[in-house]
Design a protein around this motif. Structure first.
Motif, PDB file in Angstrom:
ATOM      1  N   VAL A  42      55.264  48.312 -39.730  1.00 58.91           N
ATOM      2  CA  VAL A  42      54.575  47.612 -40.823  1.00 58.91           C
ATOM      3  C   VAL A  42      54.199  48.593 -41.927  1.00 58.91           C
ATOM      4  CG1 VAL A  42      52.436  46.415 -41.447  1.00 58.91           C
ATOM      5  CG2 VAL A  42      53.748  45.665 -39.453  1.00 58.91           C
ATOM      6  N   GLN A  43      53.646  49.748 -41.548  1.00 56.95           N
ATOM      7  CA  GLN A  43      53.234  50.692 -42.597  1.00 56.95           C
ATOM      8  C   GLN A  43      54.423  51.352 -43.280  1.00 56.95           C
ATOM      9  OE1 GLN A  43      49.998  53.246 -40.979  1.00 56.95           O
ATOM     10  NE2 GLN A  43      48.666  51.846 -42.143  1.00 56.95           N
ATOM     11  N   GLN A  44      55.553  51.408 -42.607  1.00 55.48           N
ATOM     12  CA  GLN A  44      56.759  51.879 -43.287  1.00 55.48           C
ATOM     13  C   GLN A  44      57.296  50.811 -44.242  1.00 55.48           C
ATOM     14  OE1 GLN A  44      59.456  53.052 -40.168  1.00 55.48           O
ATOM     15  NE2 GLN A  44      58.404  55.001 -39.775  1.00 55.48           N
ATOM     16  N   LEU A  74      60.880  43.511 -39.723  1.00 54.24           N
ATOM     17  CA  LEU A  74      60.047  44.410 -38.926  1.00 54.24           C
ATOM     18  C   LEU A  74      60.650  44.646 -37.547  1.00 54.24           C
ATOM     19  CD1 LEU A  74      56.521  43.029 -39.888  1.00 54.24           C
ATOM     20  CD2 LEU A  74      57.433  45.297 -40.447  1.00 54.24           C
ATOM     21  N   GLU A  75      61.191  43.598 -36.957  1.00 51.62           N
ATOM     22  CA  GLU A  75      61.815  43.743 -35.645  1.00 51.62           C
ATOM     23  C   GLU A  75      63.013  44.694 -35.718  1.00 51.62           C
ATOM     24  OE1 GLU A  75      63.800  40.536 -32.828  1.00 51.62           O
ATOM     25  OE2 GLU A  75      61.640  40.199 -33.020  1.00 51.62           O
ATOM     26  N   LYS A  76      63.779  44.581 -36.791  1.00 48.66           N
ATOM     27  CA  LYS A  76      64.922  45.484 -36.983  1.00 48.66           C
ATOM     28  C   LYS A  76      64.463  46.928 -37.125  1.00 48.66           C
ATOM     29  CE  LYS A  76      68.953  46.196 -39.993  1.00 48.66           C
ATOM     30  NZ  LYS A  76      69.685  45.696 -41.187  1.00 48.66           N
ATOM     31  N   ARG A  77      63.382  47.136 -37.891  1.00 52.49           N
ATOM     32  CA  ARG A  77      62.864  48.497 -38.062  1.00 52.49           C
ATOM     33  C   ARG A  77      62.281  49.023 -36.747  1.00 52.49           C
ATOM     34  NH1 ARG A  77      61.479  51.807 -42.518  1.00 52.49           N
ATOM     35  NH2 ARG A  77      62.192  50.198 -43.956  1.00 52.49           N
ATOM     36  N   MET A  78      61.647  48.153 -35.979  1.00 52.24           N
ATOM     37  CA  MET A  78      61.110  48.569 -34.686  1.00 52.24           C
ATOM     38  C   MET A  78      62.223  49.037 -33.754  1.00 52.24           C
ATOM     39  SD  MET A  78      58.244  45.592 -34.057  1.00 52.24           S
ATOM     40  CE  MET A  78      57.805  46.150 -32.403  1.00 52.24           C
ATOM     41  N   LEU A 117      59.134  39.974 -31.591  1.00 48.49           N
ATOM     42  CA  LEU A 117      58.011  39.438 -32.352  1.00 48.49           C
ATOM     43  C   LEU A 117      58.105  37.918 -32.329  1.00 48.49           C
ATOM     44  CD1 LEU A 117      57.928  41.874 -35.419  1.00 48.49           C
ATOM     45  CD2 LEU A 117      56.777  42.076 -33.198  1.00 48.49           C
ATOM     46  N   THR A 118      56.960  37.252 -32.137  1.00 44.39           N
ATOM     47  CA  THR A 118      56.996  35.808 -31.902  1.00 44.39           C
ATOM     48  C   THR A 118      56.358  34.969 -33.004  1.00 44.39           C
ATOM     49  OG1 THR A 118      54.988  36.029 -30.553  1.00 44.39           O
ATOM     50  CG2 THR A 118      57.110  36.038 -29.402  1.00 44.39           C
ATOM     51  N   ARG A 119      55.227  35.412 -33.555  1.00 45.71           N
ATOM     52  CA  ARG A 119      54.583  34.569 -34.563  1.00 45.71           C
ATOM     53  C   ARG A 119      53.526  35.355 -35.315  1.00 45.71           C
ATOM     54  NH1 ARG A 119      49.588  32.133 -32.597  1.00 45.71           N
ATOM     55  NH2 ARG A 119      49.214  32.753 -30.438  1.00 45.71           N
ATOM     56  N   VAL A 120      53.011  34.722 -36.378  1.00 42.68           N
ATOM     57  CA  VAL A 120      51.945  35.295 -37.204  1.00 42.68           C
ATOM     58  C   VAL A 120      50.791  34.312 -37.241  1.00 42.68           C
ATOM     59  CG1 VAL A 120      51.309  36.152 -39.488  1.00 42.68           C
ATOM     60  CG2 VAL A 120      53.620  36.531 -38.619  1.00 42.68           C
ATOM     61  N   ALA A 121      49.568  34.821 -37.229  1.00 43.94           N
ATOM     62  CA  ALA A 121      48.382  33.974 -37.352  1.00 43.94           C
ATOM     63  C   ALA A 121      47.327  34.723 -38.154  1.00 43.94           C
ATOM     64  CB  ALA A 121      47.838  33.596 -35.980  1.00 43.94           C
ATOM     65  N   ALA A 122      46.367  33.991 -38.676  1.00 42.27           N
ATOM     66  CA  ALA A 122      45.227  34.621 -39.345  1.00 42.27           C
ATOM     67  C   ALA A 122      44.170  34.936 -38.295  1.00 42.27           C
ATOM     68  CB  ALA A 122      44.668  33.694 -40.414  1.00 42.27           C
ATOM     69  N   ALA A 123      43.448  36.037 -38.492  1.00 41.45           N
ATOM     70  CA  ALA A 123      42.396  36.424 -37.549  1.00 41.45           C
ATOM     71  C   ALA A 123      41.327  37.188 -38.303  1.00 41.45           C
ATOM     72  CB  ALA A 123      42.974  37.281 -36.423  1.00 41.45           C
ATOM     73  N   TYR A 124      40.075  36.905 -37.979  1.00 39.96           N
ATOM     74  CA  TYR A 124      38.982  37.627 -38.621  1.00 39.96           C
ATOM     75  C   TYR A 124      38.746  38.956 -37.915  1.00 39.96           C
ATOM     76  CZ  TYR A 124      37.822  33.398 -41.218  1.00 39.96           C
ATOM     77  OH  TYR A 124      37.876  32.315 -42.061  1.00 39.96           O
ATOM     78  N   TRP A 125      38.475  39.970 -38.685  1.00 40.70           N
ATOM     79  CA  TRP A 125      38.178  41.291 -38.140  1.00 40.70           C
ATOM     80  C   TRP A 125      36.966  41.194 -37.211  1.00 40.70           C
ATOM     81  CZ3 TRP A 125      39.552  45.702 -36.551  1.00 40.70           C
ATOM     82  CH2 TRP A 125      38.696  46.806 -36.498  1.00 40.70           C
ATOM     83  N   GLN A 185      45.933  39.560 -41.071  1.00 46.78           N
ATOM     84  CA  GLN A 185      47.159  38.937 -40.567  1.00 46.78           C
ATOM     85  C   GLN A 185      47.462  39.517 -39.185  1.00 46.78           C
ATOM     86  OE1 GLN A 185      49.677  36.597 -42.189  1.00 46.78           O
ATOM     87  NE2 GLN A 185      47.592  36.102 -42.818  1.00 46.78           N
ATOM     88  N   ARG A 186      47.607  38.644 -38.215  1.00 45.79           N
ATOM     89  CA  ARG A 186      47.870  39.067 -36.834  1.00 45.79           C
ATOM     90  C   ARG A 186      49.315  38.746 -36.476  1.00 45.79           C
ATOM     91  NH1 ARG A 186      43.630  37.550 -32.276  1.00 45.79           N
ATOM     92  NH2 ARG A 186      42.580  39.249 -33.408  1.00 45.79           N
ATOM     93  N   ILE A 187      50.053  39.763 -36.096  1.00 43.05           N
ATOM     94  CA  ILE A 187      51.425  39.570 -35.619  1.00 43.05           C
ATOM     95  C   ILE A 187      51.421  39.640 -34.094  1.00 43.05           C
ATOM     96  CG2 ILE A 187      53.776  40.496 -35.574  1.00 43.05           C
ATOM     97  CD1 ILE A 187      53.383  41.541 -38.367  1.00 43.05           C
ATOM     98  N   TYR A 188      51.963  38.594 -33.478  1.00 45.98           N
ATOM     99  CA  TYR A 188      52.081  38.545 -32.021  1.00 45.98           C
ATOM    100  C   TYR A 188      53.508  38.911 -31.605  1.00 45.98           C
ATOM    101  CZ  TYR A 188      47.636  35.996 -31.482  1.00 45.98           C
ATOM    102  OH  TYR A 188      46.316  35.634 -31.466  1.00 45.98           O
ATOM    103  N   GLY A 189      53.601  39.500 -30.424  1.00 49.08           N
ATOM    104  CA  GLY A 189      54.905  39.795 -29.862  1.00 49.08           C
ATOM    105  C   GLY A 189      54.840  39.826 -28.352  1.00 49.08           C
ATOM    106  N   THR A 190      55.986  40.010 -27.747  1.00 51.13           N
ATOM    107  CA  THR A 190      56.050  40.159 -26.301  1.00 51.13           C
ATOM    108  C   THR A 190      56.923  41.359 -25.984  1.00 51.13           C
ATOM    109  OG1 THR A 190      56.429  38.988 -24.208  1.00 51.13           O
ATOM    110  CG2 THR A 190      58.077  38.665 -25.947  1.00 51.13           C
TER     111      THR A 190
END
Length: 676
Positions: free
Chosen positions: A89-91, A126-130, A221-229, A239-244
């Motif tokens: 992500v930071q790249q 992002l998955e490709k970069r990972m 990577l499976t999905r994105v959701a909003a999340a409060y700090w 922004q929360r990225i979920y994966g398995t």
């Protein structure tokens, strides 16, 4: 939705790591695997802490190797994958600020502060970069900060990480994410280039990690959701990225197939397709209405439960949907559960609350007159609708609603009766759940925690907990501890049921309560004439009708057993002249109480079969000229199987018998016996 409980690999022998030697070297010299699903990824030291394979003890240390295909091994793989995600992500988005990235059940997530929400295209990139990062075999290298100030200086551009450094030890933050347990060391993990050894990226983290990124065998990577700090709406939304991630591609493929199967079984989708229930916006979130077909299933669920409760000596009661606030102060639900209750209504100078639980009203029924020991155990039962304010993000179809009907029982017994009553109660619960087609159970024992939410004397808790524990052990089922998960007034057993695809769902709960009898001043006359305090056993068998309905829908993938199916039989004529014959068959079935329809639509026979197969009708009866002439019908089943030329009288007997026996399997040509 609950998930499958992961299985662990066979335990591995302990290994001694000599002083000055890395754990990885000792593992290799012991001949333990470094590749594959059972590869050792970390070790556990004598204090139970997980250590990187690069860990070098000061003195000889005996360790337990931790393989990739264990719960702890998967967690390490997933946490390491979360770091790879953050690096990617930071790249890809240099302005992104980092939150935290822990492993969770079956996967991981990482929170980011970015200018715009991530898109599906972003996840693909992002998955490709990972994958490139994983392939490069970067080495995870642990580094300890000399001080908090040194950490803050290095992390000056990461505001959320700075906050973690500042609040370490604050109960609002899981400091295990950034600190070494026990030692209080602030650590960072650097990702090092395998050739030059130069630092490529790093993240504040406690660890441990796999040795290199190449030790991450499979991820997605499976999905994105909003999340409060830090989970507070007062804080920035991230922004929360979920994966398995898994120990092998095969394990991941199997998991993704389970997800796909769970999606196919999603009760929210099936509820629409089968016309069972809906959630109209005009009524409000989490408030279900059951359509005629869903109403039939619900009625059958409830009716069979009522019958079994009557046979077991329960007495039926009914209580209002609303009450004065004082009742919930007496019970202790206010203020303990105030956040999960709807706001009060002002009426005639009083605060009234929508009922969030039935037990206080049942206590008033017990207290309404004097009770003798001869009446005990007294088993009260109610299908009582209650209302709970679930947050919008938690509401989920029928399995997490705001209006729910609990099959609530409260058993009032003497202390001496409690152990036997608990054993009997647990057996009753398990047998009744099995009647609905659930048979794979384990138990969870929820005990008192250290927080201030629990009421009552410690010795009473110990006695109640031990009584429950013994009843659970007597059942012969697996017992899993749940420290701190008890209700505020007493410990509980939760019956966990695994469904057809291995997911675990909490079903029944049984609680021992020494506190409500005190608060409500409940008593009975003992044989010696003295007034004694009863023990109260709280029990919800389904949990709620709504939740149980949703679980069964997914368990059966909408193909309910014939005894529960809203339409049990449909007659399908080959031509219009065969309708009268099927109407006579339907009349004979209705005389037996069978729910039957005859399809007289203009559709062709094959389309009718497809339609009713899609609607998951268990028995389809076909009739053509030969069937009419022979006084017979042909059976057609959900799986496409067929039995031709069955005499009508025999067909009626077979169908009625299948339903009366409450067969939970789907009828098939092989399973249905039609011979005389």
């Amino acid at each position: 939705m609950s998930q499958p409980r992961p299985s662990a690999a066979e335990p591995t022998p302990r290994v001694v790591v000599p002083a000055g030697t890395t754990a990885g070297t000792a593992i290799r010299e012991a001949g333990l695997p470094g590749k594959g699903a059972d590869a050792v990824v970390v070790v556990r030291d004598a204090e139970g802490r997980l250590r990187d394979l690069s860990w070098t003890p000061d003195a000889d240390a005996e360790v337990e190797p931790v393989a990739a295909n264990t719960d702890d091994g998967r967690a390490v793989i997933r946490h390491s994958t979360a770091h790879v995600l953050a690096q990617a992500v930071q790249q890809q988005f240099p302005e992104a600020k980092l939150g935290i990235g822990p492993p969770v059940r079956d996967g991981f997530y990482y929170d980011f502060d970015v200018d715009r929400p991530f898109t599906p295209e972003d996840l693909q990139a992002l998955e490709k970069r990972m994958k490139q990062i994983v392939k490069s075999a970067q080495r995870f290298s642990r580094r300890v900060f000399d001080s908090a100030e040194a950490a803050k200086q290095e992390l000056a551009g990461e505001p959320f990480k700075l906050e973690l450094v500042d609040v370490k030890g604050d109960s609002g933050v899981d400091t295990d994410e950034v600190m070494e347990v026990g030692g209080g060391e602030l650590t960072i993990y650097d990702n090092l280039d395998p050739r030059s050894g130069e630092r490529v990226w790093g993240d504040l983290c406690r660890g441990p990690h796999v040795p290199t990124t190449k030790h991450i065998p499979a991820f997605k990577l499976t999905r994105v959701a909003a999340a409060y700090w830090r989970g507070s709406e007062q804080n920035p939304q991230l922004q929360r990225i979920y994966g398995t991630a898994w120990e092998s591609q095969e394990a991941q493929d199997a998991y993704l197939e389970r997800l796909a199967e769970a999606e196919r079984r999603d009760h929210r989708r099936l509820g629409v397709e089968l016309d069972l229930f809906s959630f109209p916006d005009e009524i409000g979130s989490g408030l279900a209405v059951f359509h005629p077909k869903g109403g039939i299933i619900r009625r059958e669920l409830e009716n069979y439960s009522r019958r079994r409760h009557e046979e077991a000596g329960y007495e039926f009661v009914n209580t209002p949907h609303i009450t004065k606030s004082g009742l919930f102060y007496t019970s202790g639900h206010l203020p303990y559960y105030a956040e999960t209750m709807f706001p009060p209504l002002q009426f005639e100078g009083e605060d009234y609350y929508l009922k969030a639980m039935n037990c206080p009203m049942h206590h008033l029924i017990f207290r309404s007159r004097g009770r003798s020991y001869r009446e005990l155990p007294l088993r009260l039962f109610e299908f009582g609708t209650v209302y709970r304010y679930e947050k919008s993000g938690v509401v989920h179809g029928l399995t997490r609603v705001r209006g729910l009907t609990m099959d609530d029982s409260h058993i009032y017994c003497t202390p001496e009766q409690a152990p036997a009553e608990l054993r009997s109660l647990l057996r009753f619960v398990l047998d009744l759940l099995a009647d609905y087609g659930l048979s794979d159970f384990y138990l969870e024992l929820s005990t008192r925690g250290d927080t201030g939410k629990f009421i009552g004397e410690e010795h009473e808790w110990e006695e109640a907990t031990e009584t429950l524990r013994q009843a659970a052990l007597d059942s012969g089922l697996e017992l899993v501890p749940d420290p701190g998960g008890a209700a505020y007034y007493g410990p509980k057993i939760s019956v966990q049921a695994r469904d057809a695809i291995g997911r675990s769902w909490q079903m029944s709960t049984i609680q021992v309560d020494f506190n409500h009898p005190k608060r409500f001043e409940l008593s009975y006359t003992a044989p010696d004439g003295s007034r004694q305090q009863p023990v109260v056993l709280h029990r919800a068998l389904f949990g709620s009708i709504e939740r149980f309905f949703g679980v069964l829908t997914e368990h059966y993938a909408g193909a309910f057993p014939a005894w529960l199916a809203p339409v049990q039989v449909v007659g399908i004529p080959i031509a219009d002249e065969h309708v009268a014959h099927l109407e006579q068959v339907a009349k004979a079935l209705r005389a037996r109480g069978v729910r039957v329809e005859v399809d007289t639509s203009d559709d062709r026979m094959q389309k009718k079969i497809r339609n009713h197969t899609t609607q998951k009708v268990p028995f389809m009866l076909l009739a053509g000229a030969k069937d009419v002439e022979a006084g017979a019908v042909s059976f057609r089943f959900r799986d496409g199987g067929q039995i031709n030329g069955v005499p009508v009288d025999r067909a009626v007997e077979v169908i009625n018998g299948w339903i009366e026996r409450r067969e939970n399997s789907s009828p098939t040509a092989e399973g249905v016996r039609v011979e005389h």
